[in-house]
Design a protein around this motif. Structure first.
Motif, PDB file in Angstrom:
ATOM      1  N   SER A  76       0.837  -1.195   0.000  1.00 56.15           N
ATOM      2  CA  SER A  76       0.000   0.000   0.000  1.00 56.15           C
ATOM      3  C   SER A  76       0.878   1.253   0.000  1.00 56.15           C
ATOM      4  CB  SER A  76      -0.919  -0.004   1.220  1.00 56.15           C
ATOM      5  OG  SER A  76      -0.157   0.102   2.410  1.00 56.15           O
ATOM      6  N   SER A  77       0.262   2.389  -0.260  1.00 59.85           N
ATOM      7  CA  SER A  77       1.016   3.644  -0.390  1.00 59.85           C
ATOM      8  C   SER A  77       1.666   4.068   0.928  1.00 59.85           C
ATOM      9  CB  SER A  77       0.100   4.748  -0.900  1.00 59.85           C
ATOM     10  OG  SER A  77      -0.995   4.944  -0.008  1.00 59.85           O
ATOM     11  N   ILE A  78       1.127   3.611   2.061  1.00 61.24           N
ATOM     12  CA  ILE A  78       1.680   4.029   3.350  1.00 61.24           C
ATOM     13  C   ILE A  78       2.463   2.898   4.024  1.00 61.24           C
ATOM     14  CG2 ILE A  78      -0.120   5.760   3.741  1.00 61.24           C
ATOM     15  CD1 ILE A  78      -1.436   3.759   5.701  1.00 61.24           C
ATOM     16  N   PHE A  79       2.782   1.851   3.270  1.00 64.03           N
ATOM     17  CA  PHE A  79       3.511   0.723   3.843  1.00 64.03           C
ATOM     18  C   PHE A  79       4.902   1.164   4.291  1.00 64.03           C
ATOM     19  CE2 PHE A  79       6.302  -3.049   3.276  1.00 64.03           C
ATOM     20  CZ  PHE A  79       5.732  -3.858   4.245  1.00 64.03           C
ATOM     21  N   SER A  80       5.271   0.785   5.518  1.00 63.54           N
ATOM     22  CA  SER A  80       6.580   1.136   6.066  1.00 63.54           C
ATOM     23  C   SER A  80       7.011   0.064   7.060  1.00 63.54           C
ATOM     24  CB  SER A  80       6.517   2.498   6.761  1.00 63.54           C
ATOM     25  OG  SER A  80       7.748   2.807   7.381  1.00 63.54           O
ATOM     26  N   VAL A  81       8.275  -0.307   7.006  1.00 66.34           N
ATOM     27  CA  VAL A  81       8.806  -1.299   7.943  1.00 66.34           C
ATOM     28  C   VAL A  81      10.058  -0.767   8.622  1.00 66.34           C
ATOM     29  CG1 VAL A  81       7.915  -3.289   6.670  1.00 66.34           C
ATOM     30  CG2 VAL A  81      10.225  -2.471   6.196  1.00 66.34           C
ATOM     31  N   ARG A  82      10.228  -1.164   9.870  1.00 68.43           N
ATOM     32  CA  ARG A  82      11.502  -0.988  10.549  1.00 68.43           C
ATOM     33  C   ARG A  82      12.312  -2.250  10.275  1.00 68.43           C
ATOM     34  NH1 ARG A  82      11.144   0.073  16.868  1.00 68.43           N
ATOM     35  NH2 ARG A  82       9.682   1.613  16.035  1.00 68.43           N
ATOM     36  N   TYR A  83      13.600  -2.102   9.927  1.00 74.91           N
ATOM     37  CA  TYR A  83      14.387  -3.280   9.567  1.00 74.91           C
ATOM     38  C   TYR A  83      15.703  -3.312  10.330  1.00 74.91           C
ATOM     39  CZ  TYR A  83      17.441  -0.323   6.691  1.00 74.91           C
ATOM     40  OH  TYR A  83      18.328   0.639   6.275  1.00 74.91           O
ATOM     41  N   ALA A  84      16.213  -4.540  10.470  1.00 75.61           N
ATOM     42  CA  ALA A  84      17.567  -4.781  10.966  1.00 75.61           C
ATOM     43  C   ALA A  84      18.148  -5.889  10.111  1.00 75.61           C
ATOM     44  CB  ALA A  84      17.558  -5.173  12.439  1.00 75.61           C
ATOM     45  N   ARG A 110       5.347 -20.677   9.769  1.00 80.14           N
ATOM     46  CA  ARG A 110       4.636 -19.426   9.992  1.00 80.14           C
ATOM     47  C   ARG A 110       5.661 -18.302  10.155  1.00 80.14           C
ATOM     48  NH1 ARG A 110       1.510 -18.716  15.477  1.00 80.14           N
ATOM     49  NH2 ARG A 110       3.572 -17.941  16.043  1.00 80.14           N
ATOM     50  N   PRO A 111       6.198 -17.803   9.039  1.00 74.88           N
ATOM     51  CA  PRO A 111       7.307 -16.834   9.115  1.00 74.88           C
ATOM     52  C   PRO A 111       6.879 -15.441   9.550  1.00 74.88           C
ATOM     53  CG  PRO A 111       6.678 -17.199   6.832  1.00 74.88           C
ATOM     54  CD  PRO A 111       5.885 -18.172   7.648  1.00 74.88           C
ATOM     55  N   VAL A 112       5.574 -15.149   9.542  1.00 74.93           N
ATOM     56  CA  VAL A 112       5.076 -13.830   9.943  1.00 74.93           C
ATOM     57  C   VAL A 112       4.379 -13.961  11.293  1.00 74.93           C
ATOM     58  CG1 VAL A 112       3.585 -11.895   9.351  1.00 74.93           C
ATOM     59  CG2 VAL A 112       4.799 -13.133   7.538  1.00 74.93           C
ATOM     60  N   PHE A 113       4.839 -13.186  12.275  1.00 77.88           N
ATOM     61  CA  PHE A 113       4.288 -13.247  13.629  1.00 77.88           C
ATOM     62  C   PHE A 113       3.446 -12.004  13.901  1.00 77.88           C
ATOM     63  CE2 PHE A 113       8.321 -15.552  13.694  1.00 77.88           C
ATOM     64  CZ  PHE A 113       7.917 -16.776  14.203  1.00 77.88           C
ATOM     65  N   ARG A 114       2.229 -12.232  14.397  1.00 69.83           N
ATOM     66  CA  ARG A 114       1.374 -11.136  14.816  1.00 69.83           C
ATOM     67  C   ARG A 114       1.714 -10.799  16.262  1.00 69.83           C
ATOM     68  NH1 ARG A 114      -0.795  -6.883  12.833  1.00 69.83           N
ATOM     69  NH2 ARG A 114      -2.665  -6.178  13.886  1.00 69.83           N
ATOM     70  N   THR A 115       2.105  -9.554  16.542  1.00 70.92           N
ATOM     71  CA  THR A 115       2.597  -9.209  17.867  1.00 70.92           C
ATOM     72  C   THR A 115       1.509  -8.592  18.741  1.00 70.92           C
ATOM     73  OG1 THR A 115       3.339  -7.030  17.093  1.00 70.92           O
ATOM     74  CG2 THR A 115       4.937  -8.838  17.029  1.00 70.92           C
ATOM     75  N   SER A 116       1.647  -8.828  20.031  1.00 66.57           N
ATOM     76  CA  SER A 116       0.781  -8.193  21.030  1.00 66.57           C
ATOM     77  C   SER A 116       1.376  -6.833  21.404  1.00 66.57           C
ATOM     78  CB  SER A 116       0.680  -9.073  22.271  1.00 66.57           C
ATOM     79  OG  SER A 116       1.948  -9.152  22.908  1.00 66.57           O
ATOM     80  N   ALA A 117       0.646  -6.052  22.178  1.00 68.76           N
ATOM     81  CA  ALA A 117       1.140  -4.746  22.618  1.00 68.76           C
ATOM     82  C   ALA A 117       2.430  -4.905  23.426  1.00 68.76           C
ATOM     83  CB  ALA A 117       0.071  -4.036  23.438  1.00 68.76           C
ATOM     84  N   ARG A 118       2.472  -5.913  24.294  1.00 69.16           N
ATOM     85  CA  ARG A 118       3.674  -6.152  25.097  1.00 69.16           C
ATOM     86  C   ARG A 118       4.861  -6.532  24.219  1.00 69.16           C
ATOM     87  NH1 ARG A 118       6.130 -10.545  27.031  1.00 69.16           N
ATOM     88  NH2 ARG A 118       4.497 -11.891  26.217  1.00 69.16           N
ATOM     89  N   GLN A 119       4.615  -7.383  23.222  1.00 71.14           N
ATOM     90  CA  GLN A 119       5.691  -7.793  22.329  1.00 71.14           C
ATOM     91  C   GLN A 119       6.188  -6.632  21.470  1.00 71.14           C
ATOM     92  OE1 GLN A 119       3.522 -10.945  20.442  1.00 71.14           O
ATOM     93  NE2 GLN A 119       4.238 -12.511  21.866  1.00 71.14           N
ATOM     94  N   LYS A 120       5.299  -5.733  21.075  1.00 69.60           N
ATOM     95  CA  LYS A 120       5.716  -4.540  20.335  1.00 69.60           C
ATOM     96  C   LYS A 120       6.665  -3.689  21.166  1.00 69.60           C
ATOM     97  CE  LYS A 120       1.402  -4.214  17.699  1.00 69.60           C
ATOM     98  NZ  LYS A 120       0.142  -3.466  17.535  1.00 69.60           N
ATOM     99  N   ASP A 121       6.350  -3.536  22.445  1.00 69.84           N
ATOM    100  CA  ASP A 121       7.214  -2.761  23.336  1.00 69.84           C
ATOM    101  C   ASP A 121       8.590  -3.413  23.470  1.00 69.84           C
ATOM    102  OD1 ASP A 121       5.232  -0.884  23.787  1.00 69.84           O
ATOM    103  OD2 ASP A 121       4.532  -1.810  25.665  1.00 69.84           O
ATOM    104  N   LEU A 122       8.602  -4.733  23.588  1.00 66.97           N
ATOM    105  CA  LEU A 122       9.872  -5.452  23.706  1.00 66.97           C
ATOM    106  C   LEU A 122      10.706  -5.312  22.430  1.00 66.97           C
ATOM    107  CD1 LEU A 122       8.618  -8.716  25.467  1.00 66.97           C
ATOM    108  CD2 LEU A 122       9.995  -6.897  26.496  1.00 66.97           C
ATOM    109  N   LEU A 123      10.060  -5.424  21.284  1.00 66.85           N
ATOM    110  CA  LEU A 123      10.782  -5.259  20.025  1.00 66.85           C
ATOM    111  C   LEU A 123      11.301  -3.830  19.860  1.00 66.85           C
ATOM    112  CD1 LEU A 123       8.519  -7.335  17.606  1.00 66.85           C
ATOM    113  CD2 LEU A 123      10.902  -7.831  18.199  1.00 66.85           C
ATOM    114  N   GLY A 124      10.502  -2.857  20.301  1.00 60.98           N
ATOM    115  CA  GLY A 124      10.943  -1.472  20.243  1.00 60.98           C
ATOM    116  C   GLY A 124      12.202  -1.255  21.064  1.00 60.98           C
ATOM    117  N   ALA A 125      12.253  -1.850  22.258  1.00 60.94           N
ATOM    118  CA  ALA A 125      13.440  -1.739  23.113  1.00 60.94           C
ATOM    119  C   ALA A 125      14.634  -2.429  22.467  1.00 60.94           C
ATOM    120  CB  ALA A 125      13.142  -2.349  24.488  1.00 60.94           C
ATOM    121  N   TRP A 126      14.385  -3.575  21.821  1.00 60.29           N
ATOM    122  CA  TRP A 126      15.456  -4.303  21.131  1.00 60.29           C
ATOM    123  C   TRP A 126      16.042  -3.455  20.013  1.00 60.29           C
ATOM    124  CZ3 TRP A 126      15.585  -6.682  16.103  1.00 60.29           C
ATOM    125  CH2 TRP A 126      16.657  -7.562  15.900  1.00 60.29           C
TER     126      TRP A 126
END
Length: 282
Positions: A76-84, A110-126
């Motif tokens: 989509s036109s607004i698609f954006s990913v954070r990458y490492a 299942r290569p795509v994981f749907r994250t919870s709010a807690r998991q998003k916070d953990l990934l953000g810290a990572w």
């Protein structure tokens, strides 16, 4: 002549992080090298991960390793990913250490994981830790910390995806099957330009063609020949999108008997000619 993959990291760098829309990569393989981690921040897309079509939407997390394949087909036109993006020498030690029996099976199934709010916070810290490490001047210390941080990510993912999964009784058997499949992926990526006979790959894996067929049908829902065809198609698309090589040169590079056969092969798989496909991406 080599097919250029879309790269998120310079070859001499152990790590690259940032944000991108991946628009320039459409239709091409993304160079995973060691491993790429992606977190969808906005929008949606359709990706092909390990030969499977996967929808991506906000909050999804993807891990793609050197022995797999990853590409974005549309977004989509607004698609954006954070990458490492990690170099192979950074992840090599981490992936060789033991994880739970079902870890690699789940990852490739299942290569795509749907994250919870807690998991998003953990990934953000990572990611914030990676951002700090990327700017470290001590290269030796940085690489040691990157290796440990990547290993910690695998342990965390392993813990999260295995939570609440009681079906671990056949883990060793499944892990063996998925090790063979991942070796099949790797061997296909290395040799598909020259060899397209299934017997060659079964021999490389030291198994029979019948067993390879059963493995692919059970775990991928496709035949070994279909896996080969998808990889070859991706190779052709990568040449068409990322190089100005003539169609005949691509056919020669991929060891087709003649250019007309490759054009018929491509049209049968995509519904358009190689030149039409190239024009659509110009």
């Amino acid at each position: 002549m080599q097919a250029m993959k879309y790269s998120l990291r310079q070859d001499n760098m152990p790590l690259s992080i940032g944000t991108t829309d991946l628009r320039q990569s459409h239709g091409s393989l993304i160079d995973t090298n060691g491993c790429i981690a992606l977190f969808v921040e906005s929008g949606c897309a359709v990706a092909t991960v390990n030969f499977k079509k996967c929808p991506l939407r906000r909050g999804d997390f993807v891990l793609s390793f050197y022995d797999g394949t990853f590409s974005i087909e549309q977004s989509s036109s607004i698609f954006s990913v954070r990458y490492a993006s990690f170099a192979y020498h950074v992840v090599e030690e981490a992936i060789c250490k033991p994880l739970s029996d079902l870890f690699w099976e789940v990852l490739y199934e299942r290569p795509v994981f749907r994250t919870s709010a807690r998991q998003k916070d953990l990934l953000g810290a990572w990611w914030r830790q990676l951002d700090w490490m990327e700017r470290m001047e001590d290269k030796v210390g940085r690489e040691e910390m990157l290796k440990n941080t990547f290993r910690n990510l695998l342990i965390a993912v392993d813990t999260e995806v295995m939570r609440g999964r009681p079906d671990k009784t056949h883990g060793n058997e499944c892990s063996h099957a998925w090790r063979l499949i991942t070796r099949f992926f790797k061997t296909v990526s290395l040799h598909c330009r020259e060899r397209r006979d299934v017997a060659f790959y079964a021999d490389k894996l030291s198994i029979t063609t019948t067993y390879l067929y059963k493995l692919c049908r059970k775990h991928l829902q496709m035949s070994p020949k279909e896996v080969l065809d998808r990889q070859i198609l991706t190779e052709i698309k990568t040449y068409l999108v990322n190089t100005d090589a003539p169609v005949k040169g691509i056919a020669d590079e991929l060891h087709f008997d003649d250019v007309s056969y490759m054009c018929r092969y491509f049209r049968r798989m995509t519904g358009m000619s190689p030149l039409d496909y190239r024009r659509n991406f110009k």
